[in-house]
Scaffold this active site. Structure first.
Site, PDB file in Angstrom:
ATOM      1  CD  GLU B  36      -2.549   1.731   0.386  1.00  0.00           C
ATOM      2  OE1 GLU B  36      -3.389   0.945  -0.089  1.00  0.00           O
ATOM      3  OE2 GLU B  36      -2.390   2.895  -0.046  1.00  0.00           O
ATOM      4  CE  LYS B  37      -1.028   5.636  -4.600  1.00  0.00           C
ATOM      5  NZ  LYS B  37      -1.521   5.790  -5.834  1.00  0.00           N
ATOM      6  CG  LEU B  40      -3.220  -0.681   5.648  1.00  0.00           C
ATOM      7  CD1 LEU B  40      -3.088  -1.458   6.939  1.00  0.00           C
ATOM      8  CD2 LEU B  40      -3.162  -1.631   4.453  1.00  0.00           C
ATOM      9  N   GLY B  41      -7.029   0.812   3.761  1.00  0.00           N
ATOM     10  CA  GLY B  41      -8.435   1.221   3.690  1.00  0.00           C
ATOM     11  C   GLY B  41      -8.756   1.941   2.395  1.00  0.00           C
ATOM     12  CB  CYS B  44     -13.717   2.641   0.685  1.00  0.00           C
ATOM     13  SG  CYS B  44     -14.949   2.195   1.891  1.00  0.00           S
ATOM     14  CE  LYS B  53     -21.930   8.006   2.007  1.00  0.00           C
ATOM     15  NZ  LYS B  53     -21.247   7.784   0.726  1.00  0.00           N
ATOM     16  NE  ARG B 272     -12.470   7.982  -7.463  1.00  0.00           N
ATOM     17  CZ  ARG B 272     -11.856   8.462  -6.382  1.00  0.00           C
ATOM     18  NH1 ARG B 272     -12.104   9.706  -5.965  1.00  0.00           N
ATOM     19  NH2 ARG B 272     -10.980   7.718  -5.734  1.00  0.00           N
ATOM     20  CB  ALA B 319     -16.457  -0.235  -0.971  1.00  0.00           C
ATOM     21  CG  HIS B 442     -47.400  -1.982  10.292  1.00  0.00           C
ATOM     22  ND1 HIS B 442     -47.506  -1.161   9.186  1.00  0.00           N
ATOM     23  CD2 HIS B 442     -48.123  -1.427  11.276  1.00  0.00           C
ATOM     24  CE1 HIS B 442     -48.296  -0.150   9.504  1.00  0.00           C
ATOM     25  NE2 HIS B 442     -48.677  -0.280  10.763  1.00  0.00           N
TER      26      HIS B 442
END
Lengths: 401, 463
Positions: B36-37, B40-41, B44, B53, B272, B319, B442
């Site tokens: 991973e440059k 992490l993650g 997203c 969100k 993107r 994702a 309901h």
């Protein structure tokens, strides 16, 4: 409004059924829950009950007629129906099921137990019914081997329905015998086995001298004491069941991604009664006694003669035995009842001279052929099973435990 | 060059696709490394779904407060503290990133911080902060992801021209924002910043916003956004971004007409671009088109031992699609052949109101030649939606004869949550009858899904 009595769907794959016998005649009073007609399908007879009180106004199908599922068999006049409600029978529509007070037509078994269950999506089921595709002949490509829409459509494209093919040339002297439902079902199942199984048959010779002695000594006693007709098959069933318990791979089915060892040992016994092949199933054969097995076998034979065998009686088998000895067959290569993985064929018992050391003795010998699905079972485990079976049948007193 | 280490599987990228692939492969007993440059993650967790969100939650709460007087709750004054929200968001992100690191460690995945590029089809060169190392791998999964695309517009590099990443770390709420691009990201951020109190204008080149979702959902959202005070300028192409009196001037043309608008900040959300430039794809022999990596349905690239998943394909940039692609790639590597199916990838759009879609839109279904039946159940017939003060609809696109559910499109409160049921229904090939037969609690908004199924069969109760 008058209502219709419809051909019920007894099994998921059932497409039509044949009328066996009307138990009521036109004009008879019928009561909710009463059996009105017997039908047959998939080798079994079952009774169709009405879920209305009324009068059997008109019978629309005769014994021998094959009627598609959900098509009318009879018109029932309900209490309060007036004569003018019956101007033309073809206009009579079934009463929508949601407003009918009563229960669904009761048949002996809605779905076969155990391995008869087919995993398919609701859409695949709907499309299969529409195109007349038998789900049992498909291999599912969905999650967990589930049959999905694409599987049905692909199969349908590659297997045009029989109806679309040109009828075979008829020569003048040929006689065409329409396939009975039972025959049709038998051909379907045999084809299924042919298409799906890789069968290998190996034959072994078993000395049944001891078993015949035991059988003779039990037979009379059991008839007098237990009123039970003992056959050699009861011993074979017990011996096979115990051998399966030791070699459980032969009591399995092949799922798409796993071998499923069946939880119980249910042995189907092929019977020829009045020129019809029936395979009733003796459930949990490993846990019941030879006497109980004998009782069940004779009960099934009687039921088959009386055409009273139910679907339940013939479903859920995990292994099959076919005893062709009485037909003077030395040994056979029987067809596996797919999705089971093994079948045992028992040949004629021959009395022969055999060397025992330097002595020549009289022995009752019999060829026993084991046909197994090589996809699941290799030669060695099959040999193990045959060895156990041979040991049990040659020392048959063990079976009476 | 230092020593070469060998792995069964090397994963490039630690976003949702990459870390799931690494975990799944490691759980199956493979020796796995993940390169991973940055963090992490991936997009997203750090600059995409999760931060947006968090912002959405704040925006939603502000909207609830605005409407609370009707419920008897009077809030005298609301202070919106942008830096506080950003710091809360950073906290959420940090926790999730740590969680991913923990999972990778627990499953014995070697995580290498650096930039990976292909030396050949089995070898990666990884440049870390200190040194360069070589990695040999039987199989390589490219999960390099995507970044904000930068259109060639005059002034795009100017001051106060930001992308979605920067928008999620703003120190101060701008007074006026122009959002270039009315896609999912643009529309979401437009609604969020509008709720925060900024004046928002969306410039979209195409005739509709949120392209890719059913046209009725587009239209409903557009109407709703306008009602909230957002200016929507569709069919409008941006020509230049200029500075004028300390503010931004955006020149655009709408058909023949040229015009301009002013703002404090310009937010560029026009799509993107793949993160594939640094990968040295040609050395690995991997085919790509404009940087987007080509794969078959087994997620395999043109080189059999190299797989690619996630945004870098330019296929379904979600994702949750990447999770599934990761699963498919790993299963194929493990020798369990399987195919990726895109037919029931949900689309979740966190605008105000939300949009949740699974399956074919009405137009797509018609284009595919289905005999289409459409049923739209309005949410004003649903008690719970009414209580929540939200409106919208559940639209079911089905096949007329067999009642196959082709697509379900929902606009309104909890629309994104309802995609779970809908995805299950479509994945399992349920028919309208099955959806209608399931008892829905309901009073919940999910009842509207059942009602729509009933409506599609002409058996509706509540409309």
């Amino acid at each position: 409004m008058p209502t219709e009595l419809l051909m019920p769907r007894v099994q998921p794959a059932m497409q039509d059924g044949m009328i066996v016998k009307w138990l009521k005649k036109e004009g008879d009073q019928i009561k909710k829950g009463e059996v009105v007609v017997e039908i047959t399908s998939e080798k079994a007879s079952c009774e169709v009950e009405t879920f209305h009180d009324g009068i059997l106004y008109k019978i629309l199908a005769n014994p021998g007629d094959v009627i598609p599922v959900n098509n009318p068999l009879a018109i029932i006049q309900l209490a309060g129906d007036k004569p003018e409600d019956f101007p033309g029978l073809e206009t009579v529509k079934p009463v929508p099921i949601i407003v009918v007070e009563g229960k669904q037509i009761q048949v002996t078994s809605e779905t076969p137990n155990g391995n008869g269950k087919i995993k398919a999506s609701p859409l695949a089921r709907c499309l299969a019914a529409e195109h007349g595709v038998d789900l049992a002949s498909l291999i599912g490509s969905g999650p967990g081997g589930r049959i999905i829409k694409q599987d049905v459509l692909q199969y349908h494209q590659s297997h045009p329905t029989v109806a679309k093919q040109a009828p075979a040339m008829q020569q003048q002297d040929d006689k065409r015998i329409p396939l009975s439902i039972i025959r049709r079902e038998t051909t379907r199942r045999l084809q299924l086995s042919k298409d799906n199984v890789i069968p290998v048959t190996s034959v072994t010779e078993i000395n049944l001298t001891g078993l015949l002695d035991l059988y003779k000594s039990c037979k009379e006693l059991w008839r007098d004491v237990y009123k039970t007709n003992l056959t050699l098959n009861a011993f074979f069933i017990k011996a096979v069941a115990l051998s399966l318990k030791r070699h459980e791979l032969l009591n399995s089915t092949l799922d798409s991604d796993a071998i499923v060892i069946k939880g119980s040992i249910n042995i189907g016994l092929a019977m020829n009664i009045d020129d019809q092949l029936y395979v009733p199933v003796i459930r949990n054969s490993d846990t019941i006694t030879v006497l109980e097995i004998a009782q069940r076998v004779s009960l099934f034979a009687q039921k088959a003669k009386d055409k009273q065998l139910t679907l339940d009686d013939m479903s859920g088998g995990t292994f099959t035995i076919t005893n062709v000895g009485p037909f003077d067959v030395q040994f056979s290569t029987p067809v596996i009842a797919y999705p089971q993985v093994g079948i045992l064929g028992i040949g004629t018992i021959n009395v022969r001279p055999v060397y025992q050391g330097d002595d020549i003795v009289k022995q009752s010998l019999c060829y026993v052929s084991l046909t197994y699905d090589h996809r699941v079972i290799d030669g060695a485990p099959a040999a193990g099973f045959r060895k156990t079976l041979k040991e049990l049948l040659e020392k048959p007193f063990v079976l009476l435990n | 060059m230092s020593i070469t280490t060998s792995y069964d599987v090397a994963v490039i990228g630690g976003g949702p696709g990459g870390y799931v692939a690494a975990l799944r492969a490691a759980q199956s007993g493979a020796k796995v490394c993940l390169i991973e440059k940055q963090d992490l993650g991936g997009t997203c967790l750090n600059v995409g779904c999760i931060p947006t969100k968090t912002f959405y939650k704040a925006a939603h709460l502000l909207n609830e407060i605005k409407g609370s007087a009707e419920l008897g709750i009077k809030v005298e004054k609301t202070n919106f503290d942008m830096p506080r929200l950003v710091s809360y968001k950073n906290g959420v992100v940090a926790k999730l990133v740590q969680g991913v690191a923990y999972l990778l460690k627990k499953n014995n995945v070697t995580v290498i911080k650096g930039v990976a590029s292909f030396a050949d089809k089995n070898t990666l060169e990884v440049k870390t902060a200190q040194s360069a190392t070589r990695i040999n791998a039987k199989n390589i999964i490219i999960a390099a992801g995507s970044s904000n695309a930068k259109p060639p517009i005059e002034g795009i590099d100017g001051k106060n021209v930001i992308d979605s990443t920067q928008a999620l770390s703003l120190e101060k709420l701008p007074g006026e924002i122009v959002v270039i691009g009315g896609g999912v990201i643009g529309a979401e951020l437009a609604c969020i910043f509008n709720s925060f109190g900024a004046k928002v204008t969306v410039l979209e080149m195409l005739p509709a916003i949120v392209n890719g979702v059913d046209h009725e959902c587009q239209a409903y959202l557009a109407k709703s956004m306008i009602a909230q005070g957002i200016s929507l300028l569709t069919n409008s192409k941006v020509l230049a971004i200029k500075d004028k009196d300390g503010r931004k001037q955006i020149d655009y043309e709408c058909g023949e007409r040229k015009s301009n608008i002013f703002a404090d900040v310009v937010l560029v959300a026009i799509g993107r671009a793949p993160n594939s430039a640094q990968l040295g794809l040609e050395k690995g022999g991997v085919e790509s088109k404009k940087g987007w990596i080509k794969v078959n349905s087994a997620m395999q690239t043109s080189v059999p031992n190299i797989y690619a998943i996630g945004d870098a394909l330019g296929e379904q940039m979600f994702a949750h699609a990447a999770y599934e692609e990761a699963e498919v790639a790993v299963q194929n590597i493990l020798g369990n052949p399987c195919k990726m199916k895109y037919s029931s990838v949900p689309k979740a759009v966190f605008t105000n109101p939300e949009i949740g879609c699974v399956g074919l839109s009405e137009k797509e279904a018609k284009d595919k030649g289905y005999d289409v039946a459409v049923a739209t159940f309005p949410l004003h017939g649903n008690g719970r939606a009414l209580i929540d003060g939200g409106e919208g609809f559940v639209k079911i696109v089905s096949e007329r004869k067999y009642h196959e559910i082709l697509g379900i499109h929902i606009v309104g409160p909890s629309a994104t949550e309802l995609t779970g049921e809908v995805s299950l229904a479509i994945t399992s090939e349920l028919r309208l009858e099955d959806l209608a037969a399931a008892i829905h609690a309901h009073p919940t908004i999910s009842e509207a899904v059942k009602e729509a199924a009933l409506l599609a069969m002409g058996r509706q109760i509540h409309c």
